[in-house]
Write a protein that holds these residues in place. Structure first.
Motif, short mmCIF file in Angstrom:
data_model
loop_
_atom_site.label_atom_id
_atom_site.label_comp_id
_atom_site.label_asym_id
_atom_site.label_seq_id
_atom_site.Cartn_x
_atom_site.Cartn_y
_atom_site.Cartn_z
N LYS A 44 8.25 -6.54 3.43
CA LYS A 44 7.87 -6.56 2.79
C LYS A 44 8.57 -7.04 1.24
O LYS A 44 10.11 -7.55 0.93
CB LYS A 44 7.65 -4.62 1.34
CG LYS A 44 7.33 -4.00 2.30
CD LYS A 44 7.50 -2.24 1.58
CE LYS A 44 6.27 -1.42 2.70
NZ LYS A 44 6.50 -0.08 2.66
N ASN A 46 9.20 -6.85 -2.90
CA ASN A 46 9.08 -6.25 -4.08
C ASN A 46 8.41 -5.00 -4.16
O ASN A 46 7.97 -4.63 -4.94
CB ASN A 46 9.33 -7.09 -5.23
CG ASN A 46 10.04 -7.58 -5.79
OD1 ASN A 46 10.94 -7.83 -5.69
ND2 ASN A 46 9.60 -9.03 -6.09
N GLY A 47 8.28 -4.31 -2.86
CA GLY A 47 7.84 -3.42 -2.85
C GLY A 47 6.48 -3.12 -1.82
O GLY A 47 6.20 -1.90 -1.45
N GLU A 48 5.96 -4.12 -1.62
CA GLU A 48 4.80 -4.60 -1.98
C GLU A 48 5.14 -5.64 -0.08
O GLU A 48 5.21 -6.88 -0.18
CB GLU A 48 4.03 -5.12 -2.50
CG GLU A 48 3.66 -4.59 -4.17
CD GLU A 48 2.56 -5.03 -5.15
OE1 GLU A 48 1.43 -5.74 -4.15
OE2 GLU A 48 2.75 -3.76 -5.90
N VAL A 49 3.57 -5.61 0.65
CA VAL A 49 3.52 -5.96 1.87
C VAL A 49 2.89 -7.80 1.50
O VAL A 49 2.29 -7.87 0.40
CB VAL A 49 2.75 -5.54 3.11
CG1 VAL A 49 2.21 -6.71 3.92
CG2 VAL A 49 3.46 -4.17 3.61
N ASP A 50 3.88 -8.43 2.19
CA ASP A 50 3.67 -9.92 1.90
C ASP A 50 3.81 -10.64 2.96
O ASP A 50 4.46 -10.72 3.85
CB ASP A 50 4.65 -10.34 0.83
CG ASP A 50 4.08 -11.95 0.69
OD1 ASP A 50 3.36 -12.66 0.86
OD2 ASP A 50 3.59 -12.06 -1.18
#
Length: 76
Positions: A44, A46-50
């Motif tokens: 992740k 910044n808190g989001e899966v990338d």
């Protein structure tokens, strides 16, 4: 969640590629393993899966992988 580790950018660099953060911090055994973890959705930013292996991480970004957190910081 554990303490946040810091990943200082090299002087003059504006970003670091995502897979390099995992590799340099020793969270994986090498670049190939880092890229695999990213494409599998295990990382992740910044808190989001990338899932972009070469995502440009900049100062302030927080990378999470395997219960570890790394913050990209400016060189002191």
């Amino acid at each position: 969640m554990n303490n946040i580790q810091e990943f200082p950018l090299l002087s003059g660099d504006e970003f670091v590629e995502l897979y390099k953060v995992l590799k340099v911090q020793g969270l994986v055994n090498g670049g190939g393993e880092a890229k695999h973890a990213i494409t599998e959705g295990q990382v992740k930013v910044n808190g989001e899966v990338d899932t972009r292996k070469r995502k440009k991480c900049v100062v302030g970004d927080i990378i999470e992988f395997n219960n570890e957190s790394i913050k990209v910081v400016a060189t002191k």
